[in-house]
Design a protein around this motif. Structure first.
Motif, mmCIF file in Angstrom:
data_model
loop_
_atom_site.group_PDB
_atom_site.id
_atom_site.type_symbol
_atom_site.label_atom_id
_atom_site.label_comp_id
_atom_site.label_asym_id
_atom_site.label_seq_id
_atom_site.Cartn_x
_atom_site.Cartn_y
_atom_site.Cartn_z
ATOM 1 N N MET A 22 79.238 16.753 69.123
ATOM 2 C CA MET A 22 78.585 18.061 69.160
ATOM 3 C C MET A 22 78.317 18.520 67.726
ATOM 4 S SD MET A 22 78.813 18.565 72.486
ATOM 5 C CE MET A 22 78.619 20.276 72.914
ATOM 6 N N VAL A 23 77.341 19.401 67.579
ATOM 7 C CA VAL A 23 77.038 19.927 66.253
ATOM 8 C C VAL A 23 76.607 21.381 66.401
ATOM 9 C CG1 VAL A 23 74.654 19.090 66.362
ATOM 10 C CG2 VAL A 23 75.665 19.612 64.142
ATOM 11 N N ILE A 24 77.081 22.228 65.461
ATOM 12 C CA ILE A 24 76.668 23.628 65.428
ATOM 13 C C ILE A 24 75.500 23.741 64.463
ATOM 14 C CG2 ILE A 24 77.336 25.969 64.787
ATOM 15 C CD1 ILE A 24 80.168 25.301 65.647
ATOM 16 N N ARG A 25 74.394 24.375 64.933
ATOM 17 C CA ARG A 25 73.197 24.476 64.103
ATOM 18 C C ARG A 25 72.773 25.927 63.963
ATOM 19 N NH1 ARG A 25 70.989 19.326 67.021
ATOM 20 N NH2 ARG A 25 71.544 17.746 65.480
ATOM 21 N N GLY A 26 72.236 26.248 62.780
ATOM 22 C CA GLY A 26 71.731 27.599 62.542
ATOM 23 C C GLY A 26 71.841 27.978 61.077
ATOM 24 N N ASP A 27 70.755 28.564 60.541
ATOM 25 C CA ASP A 27 70.783 29.077 59.174
ATOM 26 C C ASP A 27 71.543 30.401 59.136
ATOM 27 O OD1 ASP A 27 69.366 26.961 58.153
ATOM 28 O OD2 ASP A 27 67.403 27.919 58.413
ATOM 29 N N LYS A 28 71.723 30.957 57.945
ATOM 30 C CA LYS A 28 72.504 32.182 57.783
ATOM 31 C C LYS A 28 71.922 33.349 58.566
ATOM 32 C CE LYS A 28 74.305 31.014 53.198
ATOM 33 N NZ LYS A 28 74.365 31.399 51.763
ATOM 34 N N ASP A 29 70.608 33.372 58.736
ATOM 35 C CA ASP A 29 69.967 34.487 59.434
ATOM 36 C C ASP A 29 69.714 34.192 60.918
ATOM 37 O OD1 ASP A 29 68.128 32.520 58.913
ATOM 38 O OD2 ASP A 29 66.463 33.890 58.528
ATOM 39 N N GLU A 30 70.324 33.124 61.439
ATOM 40 C CA GLU A 30 70.119 32.737 62.833
ATOM 41 C C GLU A 30 71.427 32.784 63.617
ATOM 42 O OE1 GLU A 30 66.446 29.538 62.237
ATOM 43 O OE2 GLU A 30 68.528 28.836 62.088
ATOM 44 N N GLN A 31 71.320 33.073 64.899
ATOM 45 C CA GLN A 31 72.487 33.023 65.781
ATOM 46 C C GLN A 31 72.866 31.564 66.000
ATOM 47 O OE1 GLN A 31 74.228 35.634 67.297
ATOM 48 N NE2 GLN A 31 75.637 34.084 68.073
ATOM 49 N N ALA A 32 74.123 31.220 65.752
ATOM 50 C CA ALA A 32 74.547 29.824 65.852
ATOM 51 C C ALA A 32 74.445 29.319 67.284
ATOM 52 C CB ALA A 32 75.983 29.675 65.355
ATOM 53 N N VAL A 33 74.041 28.052 67.436
ATOM 54 C CA VAL A 33 74.030 27.386 68.737
ATOM 55 C C VAL A 33 74.796 26.077 68.612
ATOM 56 C CG1 VAL A 33 71.831 28.404 69.439
ATOM 57 C CG2 VAL A 33 71.848 26.178 68.282
ATOM 58 N N LEU A 34 75.297 25.603 69.745
ATOM 59 C CA LEU A 34 76.012 24.327 69.788
ATOM 60 C C LEU A 34 75.126 23.331 70.518
ATOM 61 C CD1 LEU A 34 78.906 23.092 69.130
ATOM 62 C CD2 LEU A 34 79.356 23.381 71.560
ATOM 63 N N CYS A 35 74.951 22.152 69.934
ATOM 64 C CA CYS A 35 74.053 21.155 70.521
ATOM 65 C C CYS A 35 74.799 19.862 70.829
ATOM 66 C CB CYS A 35 72.902 20.847 69.565
ATOM 67 S SG CYS A 35 71.888 22.275 69.167
ATOM 68 N N SER A 36 74.584 19.363 72.045
ATOM 69 C CA SER A 36 75.026 18.016 72.386
ATOM 70 C C SER A 36 73.842 17.092 72.125
ATOM 71 C CB SER A 36 75.449 17.956 73.859
ATOM 72 O OG SER A 36 74.332 18.167 74.704
#
Length: 353
Positions: A22-36
């Motif tokens: 799994m990986v958490i993605r998102g820039d500083k100004d974005e709400q973090a999401v978790l991706c499989s």
């Protein structure tokens, strides 16, 4: 994959973890999401009334039953505790940024001046995985939707005029050779058009507008009339603010290859008609240019037109539907319905400035 499970007698804990990459993605100004590998989840903190204790080497009752051990009292070390946990909710991938990045430097052909400029933005697969809030499979699928291609290790979107130039080469060759659009031979196309454009670009164009198949060891493409008619309509509409509908239909039919028939339903999500104006008009409105957020999408549509029929608005909200969600459910949540001349129409639930 992280899977949220309800608390039951067999499963007293609020959740369990089934481990996957799994990986958490998102820039500083974005709400973090978790991706499989193939799905995207919103990350939200949820409180629990039970205190969660973190114990190294902790075993569940089921695991202890499987071991032949004496019933001794164990004094484990508590590593930490928590009163909340991360709750995962499946969400739509945030792919709007993908097109924005690729449109920074569209591909205009090998002889373009931009190809000689080393400062132009280019993105590899790893670059996109690092910046786009979506799973790898969702990103790769969207690259296909965008008709992107990999050139020298970088993902590029063809400049629309260049894409139409390639398509025109192909359709003219089909016409001159009297081929059927359902059986266009790849090798002959590459031989005939190779001196005009790179062979990989000719093949990419065939893939964008057709279906590849093999017959008696030869590779052929079945070109889609709907896709070609749609692209031709976009070419005609992109430089016009509004187009007289009757005149457009006449010019459109004359512009497509002989034997192909144009239909207005080929333009769903690409162009919008105003049948209440006199004369009736048509104008370009691409669904991919609308906001990605659901409420913002509806605000944008209702600012453009106060009342919509379901038939007109459906192509512009279809991509917002999540799992087991329907267009009807979206309209119920974000709009009000009324009857107008015997036809159900939808307008905004809130004032649009």
């Amino acid at each position: 994959m992280f899977t949220v499970m309800p608390r039951t007698a067999q499963n007293p804990w609020p959740f369990y973890l089934e481990i996957q990459c799994m990986v958490i993605r998102g820039d500083k100004d974005e709400q973090a999401v978790l991706c499989s590998k193939d799905k995207t989840y919103d990350l939200k903190i949820a409180d629990t009334s039970n205190m969660l204790l973190l114990i190294p080497g902790c075993k569940t009752p089921d695991q202890l039953k499987m071991e032949e051990t004496h019933c001794n009292i164990i004094h484990p070390e508590i590593f930490g505790f928590s009163n909340n946990y991360w709750e995962l909710r499946r969400c739509r991938p945030k792919l709007k940024k993908l097109k924005r990045l690729l449109m920074e430097n569209t591909y205009e052909g090998p002889d373009s001046q931009k190809e000689k400029d080393s400062n132009c933005s280019k993105y590899t697969t790893e670059d996109l995985l690092d910046q786009i809030q979506a799973s790898e499979e969702e990103i790769m699928a969207q690259l296909q939707v965008l008709n992107a291609c990999e050139i020298e290790g970088f993902w590029r979107i063809l400049e629309f005029d260049y894409e139409m130039k390639l398509l025109n080469h192909v359709t003219q060759l089909v016409d001159s050779e009297s081929w059927s659009f359902t059986k266009v031979p790849l090798n002959v196309c590459l031989q005939e058009l190779g001196p005009l454009e790179p062979e990989e670009m000719i093949e990419h164009c065939l893939k964008c507008y057709g279906r590849r198949y093999v017959e008696e060891g030869e590779v052929y493409f079945d070109l889609s009339a709907d896709k070609i008619c749609r692209a031709t309509a976009q070419m005609l509409l992109q430089h016009a603010v509004k187009f007289n509908l009757a005149e457009f239909q006449e010019v459109w039919q004359q512009s497509v290859p002989e034997g192909m028939l144009t239909r207005l339903d080929q333009l769903k999500g690409l162009a919008l008609m105003d049948r209440h104006s006199r004369p009736e008009i048509i104008f370009l409105l691409k669904v991919e240019d609308l906001p990605e957020d659901t409420q913002e999408r509806f605000n944008s549509l209702f600012s453009l037109r106060e009342k919509w029929t379901e038939e007109d608005i459906a192509p512009y909200i279809q991509d917002l539907c999540g799992e087991k969600q329907t267009i009807g459910a979206l309209l119920t949540k974000y709009s009000r319905s009324s009857m107008q001349n015997g036809v159900k129409v939808y307008n905004s639930r809130r004032p649009i400035s």
